[in-house]
Design a protein around this motif. Structure first.
Motif, mmCIF file in Angstrom:
data_model
loop_
_atom_site.group_PDB
_atom_site.id
_atom_site.type_symbol
_atom_site.label_atom_id
_atom_site.label_comp_id
_atom_site.label_asym_id
_atom_site.label_seq_id
_atom_site.Cartn_x
_atom_site.Cartn_y
_atom_site.Cartn_z
ATOM 1 N N ARG A 39 41.485 44.551 31.715
ATOM 2 C CA ARG A 39 41.906 45.119 30.437
ATOM 3 C C ARG A 39 42.670 44.092 29.609
ATOM 4 N N LEU A 40 42.369 44.062 28.307
ATOM 5 C CA LEU A 40 43.049 43.209 27.348
ATOM 6 C C LEU A 40 43.641 44.107 26.266
ATOM 7 N N ALA A 41 44.967 44.222 26.258
ATOM 8 C CA ALA A 41 45.644 45.067 25.267
ATOM 9 C C ALA A 41 45.808 44.303 23.962
ATOM 10 N N SER A 42 46.054 45.021 22.879
ATOM 11 C CA SER A 42 46.182 44.405 21.560
ATOM 12 C C SER A 42 47.381 43.464 21.473
ATOM 13 N N ASP A 43 48.395 43.636 22.333
ATOM 14 C CA ASP A 43 49.555 42.744 22.320
ATOM 15 C C ASP A 43 49.348 41.496 23.184
ATOM 16 N N GLY A 44 48.140 41.313 23.747
ATOM 17 C CA GLY A 44 47.829 40.148 24.553
ATOM 18 C C GLY A 44 48.061 40.327 26.048
ATOM 19 N N THR A 45 48.447 41.527 26.473
ATOM 20 C CA THR A 45 48.640 41.787 27.899
ATOM 21 C C THR A 45 47.294 41.948 28.582
ATOM 22 N N VAL A 46 47.082 41.160 29.627
ATOM 23 C CA VAL A 46 45.857 41.226 30.417
ATOM 24 C C VAL A 46 46.199 41.844 31.761
ATOM 25 N N THR A 101 44.084 33.590 22.443
ATOM 26 C CA THR A 101 43.684 32.882 23.653
ATOM 27 C C THR A 101 42.471 33.500 24.342
ATOM 28 N N LEU A 102 42.458 34.801 24.498
ATOM 29 C CA LEU A 102 41.368 35.506 25.191
ATOM 30 C C LEU A 102 40.726 36.527 24.267
ATOM 31 N N ARG A 103 39.510 36.874 24.579
ATOM 32 C CA ARG A 103 38.794 37.890 23.795
ATOM 33 C C ARG A 103 38.009 38.789 24.740
ATOM 34 N N ALA A 104 37.606 39.935 24.256
ATOM 35 C CA ALA A 104 36.777 40.842 25.055
ATOM 36 C C ALA A 104 35.468 40.150 25.407
ATOM 37 N N GLY A 105 34.967 40.411 26.611
ATOM 38 C CA GLY A 105 33.711 39.809 27.047
ATOM 39 C C GLY A 105 33.815 39.263 28.461
ATOM 40 N N ALA A 106 32.860 38.426 28.817
ATOM 41 C CA ALA A 106 32.795 37.878 30.176
ATOM 42 C C ALA A 106 33.950 36.911 30.436
ATOM 43 N N PRO A 125 52.904 28.209 52.638
ATOM 44 C CA PRO A 125 51.885 29.151 52.185
ATOM 45 C C PRO A 125 50.580 28.964 52.952
ATOM 46 N N ALA A 126 49.962 30.082 53.309
ATOM 47 C CA ALA A 126 48.665 30.071 53.994
ATOM 48 C C ALA A 126 47.747 31.064 53.295
ATOM 49 N N LEU A 127 46.556 30.628 52.952
ATOM 50 C CA LEU A 127 45.577 31.480 52.295
ATOM 51 C C LEU A 127 44.945 32.406 53.322
ATOM 52 N N ARG A 128 45.025 33.709 53.094
ATOM 53 C CA ARG A 128 44.451 34.689 54.018
ATOM 54 C C ARG A 128 43.104 35.199 53.531
ATOM 55 N N ALA A 129 42.938 35.350 52.226
ATOM 56 C CA ALA A 129 41.666 35.824 51.666
ATOM 57 C C ALA A 129 41.599 35.399 50.203
ATOM 58 N N VAL A 130 40.384 35.145 49.731
ATOM 59 C CA VAL A 130 40.169 34.771 48.335
ATOM 60 C C VAL A 130 38.811 35.296 47.891
ATOM 61 N N THR A 131 38.719 35.681 46.637
ATOM 62 C CA THR A 131 37.440 36.075 46.059
ATOM 63 C C THR A 131 37.445 35.715 44.586
ATOM 64 N N SER A 132 36.276 35.465 44.041
ATOM 65 C CA SER A 132 36.160 35.242 42.598
ATOM 66 C C SER A 132 34.865 35.892 42.133
ATOM 67 N N ARG A 133 34.879 36.305 40.892
ATOM 68 C CA ARG A 133 33.698 36.947 40.308
ATOM 69 C C ARG A 133 33.795 36.952 38.800
ATOM 70 N N THR A 134 32.659 37.117 38.173
ATOM 71 C CA THR A 134 32.608 37.302 36.730
ATOM 72 C C THR A 134 32.918 38.759 36.457
ATOM 73 N N ILE A 135 33.849 39.001 35.526
ATOM 74 C CA ILE A 135 34.202 40.351 35.156
ATOM 75 C C ILE A 135 34.012 40.514 33.649
ATOM 76 N N THR A 136 34.156 41.722 33.181
ATOM 77 C CA THR A 136 34.153 42.012 31.748
ATOM 78 C C THR A 136 35.585 42.306 31.348
ATOM 79 N N LEU A 137 36.073 41.580 30.379
ATOM 80 C CA LEU A 137 37.404 41.825 29.831
ATOM 81 C C LEU A 137 37.216 42.821 28.684
ATOM 82 N N SER A 138 37.822 43.990 28.833
ATOM 83 C CA SER A 138 37.638 45.081 27.886
ATOM 84 C C SER A 138 38.855 45.202 26.966
ATOM 85 N N GLN A 139 38.618 45.224 25.651
ATOM 86 C CA GLN A 139 39.697 45.373 24.667
ATOM 87 C C GLN A 139 40.136 46.822 24.651
ATOM 88 N N GLU A 140 41.455 47.045 24.806
ATOM 89 C CA GLU A 140 41.977 48.423 24.761
ATOM 90 C C GLU A 140 42.346 48.817 23.367
#
Length: 140
Positions: A39-46, A101-106, A125-140
């Motif tokens: 989610r991307l709010a109008s005040d720039g909060t993601v 800085t950011l906009r709605a979309g991929a 610090p020790a990495l226990r799990a990690v994942t990455s993916r393409t998401i859709t950033l939705s403008q609220e």
């Protein structure tokens, strides 16, 4: 004593000492996911969210996340504390950027589970799990 009764007795003793694991042990013990929509709010909060599961931590574990879109990169919230009890939990991190800085979309999102493990006098610090993916950033 014949081998089969000895083996059966040994297996019975193991079964008594090691009761069957619950549903959390059925899948991977360390996992983190990112929801397909941020989610991307109008005040720039993601806000990014997802789920995680971990077990057997020896130190504090934290959920971290990051988001990139073009040249922009954001690490919302820096990560909250995780409970490594074998159950699946929801996580959510938020951070603020300038509106330009950011906009709605991929966008590319990443989530991590990091543990601060005791090592001498300094936790490492020790990495226990990690994942990455393409998401859709939705403008609220």
């Amino acid at each position: 004593m014949p081998v089969r009764p000895v083996l059966a007795t040994a297996l019975g003793a193991v079964a008594l000492l090691c009761p069957a694991a619950g549903p959390a042990a059925a899948g991977p013990s360390e996992l983190i996911t990112v929801d397909p929509v941020g989610r991307l709010a109008s005040d720039g909060t993601v806000t990014l969210s997802g789920t995680y599961r971990c077990t057997g931590a020896t130190g504090p574990v934290f959920v971290g996340s990051s988001l990139s879109q073009g040249d922009a990169r954001l690490e919302p919230g820096g990560g909250g504390a995780a409970r490594c009890d074998g159950a699946e939990h929801h996580w959510e991190n938020s951070g603020k950027v300038s509106a330009a800085t950011l906009r709605a979309g991929a966008a590319q999102a990443e989530a991590t589970l990091r543990e601060l493990r005791p090592s001498g006098g300094t936790p490492l610090p020790a990495l226990r799990a990690v994942t990455s993916r393409t998401i859709t950033l939705s403008q609220e």
